[in-house]
Scaffold this active site. Sequence first.
Site, PDB file in Angstrom:
ATOM      1  N   TYR A 138       0.816  -1.221   0.000  1.00 58.04           N
ATOM      2  CA  TYR A 138       0.000   0.000   0.000  1.00 58.04           C
ATOM      3  C   TYR A 138       0.853   1.275   0.000  1.00 58.04           C
ATOM      4  O   TYR A 138       0.316   2.377   0.028  1.00 58.04           O
ATOM      5  CB  TYR A 138      -0.925   0.029   1.227  1.00 58.04           C
ATOM      6  CG  TYR A 138      -1.987  -1.061   1.250  1.00 58.04           C
ATOM      7  CD1 TYR A 138      -2.327  -1.784   0.110  1.00 58.04           C
ATOM      8  CD2 TYR A 138      -2.656  -1.365   2.429  1.00 58.04           C
ATOM      9  CE1 TYR A 138      -3.308  -2.777   0.148  1.00 58.04           C
ATOM     10  CE2 TYR A 138      -3.636  -2.354   2.475  1.00 58.04           C
ATOM     11  CZ  TYR A 138      -3.946  -3.055   1.325  1.00 58.04           C
ATOM     12  OH  TYR A 138      -4.920  -4.030   1.372  1.00 58.04           O
ATOM     13  N   LYS A 193       5.358 -13.895   2.033  1.00 59.24           N
ATOM     14  CA  LYS A 193       5.469 -14.833   0.909  1.00 59.24           C
ATOM     15  C   LYS A 193       6.949 -14.869   0.524  1.00 59.24           C
ATOM     16  O   LYS A 193       7.331 -14.555  -0.614  1.00 59.24           O
ATOM     17  CB  LYS A 193       4.598 -14.372  -0.272  1.00 59.24           C
ATOM     18  CG  LYS A 193       3.131 -14.643  -0.091  1.00 59.24           C
ATOM     19  CD  LYS A 193       2.738 -16.121  -0.053  1.00 59.24           C
ATOM     20  CE  LYS A 193       2.640 -16.724  -1.431  1.00 59.24           C
ATOM     21  NZ  LYS A 193       2.231 -18.161  -1.350  1.00 59.24           N
ATOM     22  N   ASP A 225      -0.804 -17.420   2.407  1.00 55.37           N
ATOM     23  CA  ASP A 225      -1.905 -18.301   2.011  1.00 55.37           C
ATOM     24  C   ASP A 225      -2.131 -19.373   3.074  1.00 55.37           C
ATOM     25  O   ASP A 225      -3.255 -19.638   3.503  1.00 55.37           O
ATOM     26  CB  ASP A 225      -1.660 -18.919   0.630  1.00 55.37           C
ATOM     27  CG  ASP A 225      -0.248 -19.476   0.466  1.00 55.37           C
ATOM     28  OD1 ASP A 225       0.622 -19.155   1.300  1.00 55.37           O
ATOM     29  OD2 ASP A 225      -0.015 -20.230  -0.494  1.00 55.37           O
ATOM     30  N   ASP A 249      -3.765  -6.586   6.446  1.00 55.51           N
ATOM     31  CA  ASP A 249      -5.120  -6.075   6.216  1.00 55.51           C
ATOM     32  C   ASP A 249      -6.076  -7.242   5.992  1.00 55.51           C
ATOM     33  O   ASP A 249      -7.154  -7.338   6.606  1.00 55.51           O
ATOM     34  CB  ASP A 249      -5.073  -5.170   4.977  1.00 55.51           C
ATOM     35  CG  ASP A 249      -6.355  -4.412   4.740  1.00 55.51           C
ATOM     36  OD1 ASP A 249      -7.213  -4.393   5.646  1.00 55.51           O
ATOM     37  OD2 ASP A 249      -6.510  -3.842   3.653  1.00 55.51           O
ATOM     38  N   ASP A 253      -9.042  -9.172   8.937  1.00 56.45           N
ATOM     39  CA  ASP A 253     -10.490  -9.320   8.783  1.00 56.45           C
ATOM     40  C   ASP A 253     -10.899 -10.786   8.964  1.00 56.45           C
ATOM     41  O   ASP A 253     -11.943 -11.077   9.551  1.00 56.45           O
ATOM     42  CB  ASP A 253     -10.951  -8.807   7.410  1.00 56.45           C
ATOM     43  CG  ASP A 253     -11.174  -7.298   7.410  1.00 56.45           C
ATOM     44  OD1 ASP A 253     -10.647  -6.630   8.316  1.00 56.45           O
ATOM     45  OD2 ASP A 253     -11.865  -6.788   6.514  1.00 56.45           O
TER      46      ASP A 253
END
Length: 361
Positions: A138, A193, A225, A249, A253
Amino acid sequence: MKRYTIATIEGDGIGPEVTQATMQVLRAAAGHDLLSFQMLDGGAGHYQKTGQVLPEDTFAACRDADAILHGAAGLPGVVYPDGTEVGNDLHLRLRFRLDLYANVRPVKLLPGVVSPLRGFDGGGIDYVIVRENTEGLYASRGAGVLLRGEMASDSLVITRKGTERVAEFAFRLAESRNGALRDGKRRVTVCDKANILRSYAFFRAICDEVHTRHPTVEIDYAYADAITVHMVKRPNFYDVIVAENMFGDIISDLGAATAGGMGISPSGEIGDDHALFQGAHGSAPDIAGQDAASPIATVLSGVMMLRWLGDRHGDARLYEAAARVEQAVETVLAERIAVPRDLGGTARCSEVADALCRVLA
Ligand code: ATP
């Protein structure tokens, strides 16, 4: 006795409702002398009226206050010409200008709250996600490239300084906790990753370096993942997870969903000198203005704010108020005194706030 100034931005949608409820509860716990809420303009609605999502005087007040409390910002259709949302820009501007580099998202299943995961009810989930908040994928917000309508790109940015400070934050947090519920081990899990991108391998290598300064904490690694599977199957393994901005982020959630959802999940965006606290949810325009939102996420963000202020100022009154509010939330939910709608109850936002105040009294 010091009185703490809280720069308070209600924002849009359910923002005003949950902010008012939180101020009511914090005042009930702390009395009127401990906290002074300074009400400030900002958000997508304010942008529609004035062209400014974060007015300069609001920014100055946030910079000069002891802490920042934010409801939520964003309205459907209020977007910049490039299509990005205006509302988000309120806390993004505060985040970058005040250098709030650690986005702290506790994932805690409270007694009385039912998890969609089987076998963990009754407090079987309790860990914290620390999301790097100022760089990662971001970093290039507002500065990506869109070329002739044919291609677009945004760059992933990992710096030594940015990673060191968020990793240091995560290890210190683990040192202050009691370890993972499953085995009591203090643990920081690095989420990346590193198997695919050099930038993530660099992130992991710096976390390894920082770990050498924190030998009482175990280091663990999970690809972004794979961690989505582990967070569902064995959430009690986790203690503190540190993640690059976008991964943090997304997984925060997911974590919130396992512990009752967005309406109960708090967050703190913390830097060395400033911090902003808000519920993990957005402005929920679908239920705004109906007194239907849960104020619990913002109330628990207020608890985080009191503790952060307590750590900075060594003021026992702040810790006491935080513990009382936290206990009141647990009582109201566990005894089903006022259960908000998103947790399967019928209580309105104002009814939850009133119930919390009654328990506090
Ligand atoms: P953003 O992109 O800013 O996160 P969003 O629209 O994707 O916003 P939310 O505003 O968090 O996400 O809303 C997602 C869903 O969760 C909506 O259906 C909303 O009604 C519900 N929700 C969010 N916050 C609350 C809350 N405090 N109480 C009850 N329901 C909520």
